[in-house]
Design a protein around this motif. Sequence first.
Motif, PDB file in Angstrom:
ATOM      1  N   UNK A 177      38.353  46.886  32.751  1.00  0.00           N
ATOM      2  CA  UNK A 177      38.209  45.735  33.639  1.00  0.00           C
ATOM      3  C   UNK A 177      36.736  45.338  33.743  1.00  0.00           C
ATOM      4  N   UNK A 178      36.475  44.072  33.520  1.00  0.00           N
ATOM      5  CA  UNK A 178      35.099  43.576  33.510  1.00  0.00           C
ATOM      6  C   UNK A 178      35.015  42.361  34.430  1.00  0.00           C
ATOM      7  N   UNK A 179      33.919  42.295  35.171  1.00  0.00           N
ATOM      8  CA  UNK A 179      33.779  41.271  36.212  1.00  0.00           C
ATOM      9  C   UNK A 179      32.539  40.441  35.942  1.00  0.00           C
ATOM     10  N   UNK A 180      32.664  39.111  36.078  1.00  0.00           N
ATOM     11  CA  UNK A 180      31.486  38.258  35.954  1.00  0.00           C
ATOM     12  C   UNK A 180      30.592  38.466  37.164  1.00  0.00           C
ATOM     13  N   UNK A 181      29.289  38.660  36.908  1.00  0.00           N
ATOM     14  CA  UNK A 181      28.358  38.932  38.004  1.00  0.00           C
ATOM     15  C   UNK A 181      27.179  37.977  38.020  1.00  0.00           C
ATOM     16  N   UNK A 182      27.202  36.948  37.182  1.00  0.00           N
ATOM     17  CA  UNK A 182      26.109  35.987  37.161  1.00  0.00           C
ATOM     18  C   UNK A 182      26.091  35.127  38.415  1.00  0.00           C
ATOM     19  N   UNK A 183      24.906  34.650  38.767  1.00  0.00           N
ATOM     20  CA  UNK A 183      24.771  33.822  39.967  1.00  0.00           C
ATOM     21  C   UNK A 183      25.202  32.382  39.730  1.00  0.00           C
ATOM     22  N   UNK A 184      25.071  31.915  38.489  1.00  0.00           N
ATOM     23  CA  UNK A 184      25.431  30.527  38.164  1.00  0.00           C
ATOM     24  C   UNK A 184      26.113  30.492  36.796  1.00  0.00           C
ATOM     25  N   UNK A 185      27.334  30.966  36.713  1.00  0.00           N
ATOM     26  CA  UNK A 185      27.996  31.040  35.402  1.00  0.00           C
ATOM     27  C   UNK A 185      28.214  29.653  34.780  1.00  0.00           C
ATOM     28  N   UNK A 186      28.057  29.594  33.477  1.00  0.00           N
ATOM     29  CA  UNK A 186      28.359  28.376  32.734  1.00  0.00           C
ATOM     30  C   UNK A 186      29.865  28.298  32.498  1.00  0.00           C
ATOM     31  N   UNK A 187      30.321  27.226  31.872  1.00  0.00           N
ATOM     32  CA  UNK A 187      31.735  27.085  31.538  1.00  0.00           C
ATOM     33  C   UNK A 187      31.957  27.381  30.061  1.00  0.00           C
ATOM     34  N   UNK A 188      33.094  27.983  29.779  1.00  0.00           N
ATOM     35  CA  UNK A 188      33.503  28.272  28.402  1.00  0.00           C
ATOM     36  C   UNK A 188      34.657  27.340  28.075  1.00  0.00           C
ATOM     37  N   UNK A 189      34.452  26.434  27.146  1.00  0.00           N
ATOM     38  CA  UNK A 189      35.502  25.485  26.753  1.00  0.00           C
ATOM     39  C   UNK A 189      36.348  26.147  25.661  1.00  0.00           C
ATOM     40  N   UNK A 190      37.192  27.050  26.092  1.00  0.00           N
ATOM     41  CA  UNK A 190      37.931  27.903  25.151  1.00  0.00           C
ATOM     42  C   UNK A 190      39.265  27.266  24.775  1.00  0.00           C
ATOM     43  N   UNK A 191      39.189  26.062  24.250  1.00  0.00           N
ATOM     44  CA  UNK A 191      40.371  25.357  23.749  1.00  0.00           C
ATOM     45  C   UNK A 191      39.894  24.440  22.629  1.00  0.00           C
ATOM     46  N   UNK A 192      40.830  23.998  21.816  1.00  0.00           N
ATOM     47  CA  UNK A 192      40.455  23.295  20.592  1.00  0.00           C
ATOM     48  C   UNK A 192      41.337  22.071  20.376  1.00  0.00           C
ATOM     49  N   UNK A 193      40.741  21.009  19.810  1.00  0.00           N
ATOM     50  CA  UNK A 193      41.506  19.851  19.397  1.00  0.00           C
ATOM     51  C   UNK A 193      41.841  18.869  20.495  1.00  0.00           C
ATOM     52  N   UNK A 194      41.107  18.913  21.600  1.00  0.00           N
ATOM     53  CA  UNK A 194      41.357  18.005  22.708  1.00  0.00           C
ATOM     54  C   UNK A 194      40.317  16.880  22.702  1.00  0.00           C
TER      55      UNK A 194
END
Length: 271
Positions: free
Chosen positions: A63-80
């Motif tokens: 289990x891994x947790x995001x700990x950044x103060x200002x996380x960016x976005x991951x556009x993890x989709x294709x063909x849109x």
Amino acid sequence: MNGKLTNTGKGSVLYLSHGGGPLPLLGDKAHEELVALLKKITPALGHPSAILVISAHWEEDRPTITSGASPSLIYDYYGFPDESYSVEYPAPGAPRLAQKTADLLQSHGIDASLTDQRGFDHGLFVPLKIMYPEANIPCLQLSLVKSLRPDEHIRIGQALAALLAQQVLVIGSGFSFHNLKAFFAPSTTETQAMNDVFEQWLIDTCTNRRITESEREQRLINWQSAPAARYCHPREEHLLPLHVCYGVAGAPARQAFSFEVMTKKASAYLW
């Protein structure tokens, strides 16, 4: 299940079906019921102190947790469409809560990690942009574990139950039906029946107050034995956020919601 949605005065737990990529944000007609539901549910959740999202789109060895103060976005989709890759959701991270989440897991004998490098994937920003468009609530994500073991994910949830006392909203962001080939194939009487029977099983499993919590847990652990289970989930990563949610709540869902996405029946559950 219908009825009045009420705020319980503590953190809530919600498993939702987040739809196809960014389509809920693009006015797609096949997602109108989902968007309407997310808007309907939100007032019952109050104003949480933070939002913890378990996304179907992130798997790690532990289990891994995001700990950044200002996380960016991951556009993890294709063909849109191009606009799909300029979506913004500048919610702050929650470094202190990330550390507490890791500490809770460690205290229950579950090895956990923090990462201040990973951003928020669409399992977080798509539904939250609909539910909390102001993006002013601190957010963090928790990964699934690559083992994909249902019992392990229930235990992860159980370890995090104390977060509810701190007004944290826990969201399992997956999809109660996730057979990608079926979404793009013509529906038949047989495939509709398989979709229906699994949804009926899942609603009963999550909401039936006549079964014990031990029985409910065993049903979820042995979900592959449910009718049409592997048709609805050829791979279980979109179902397992539900197991984490159940682990956190440890009780039958107080409400279930049924709707259609891309001609398939899907559901969401609120504890």
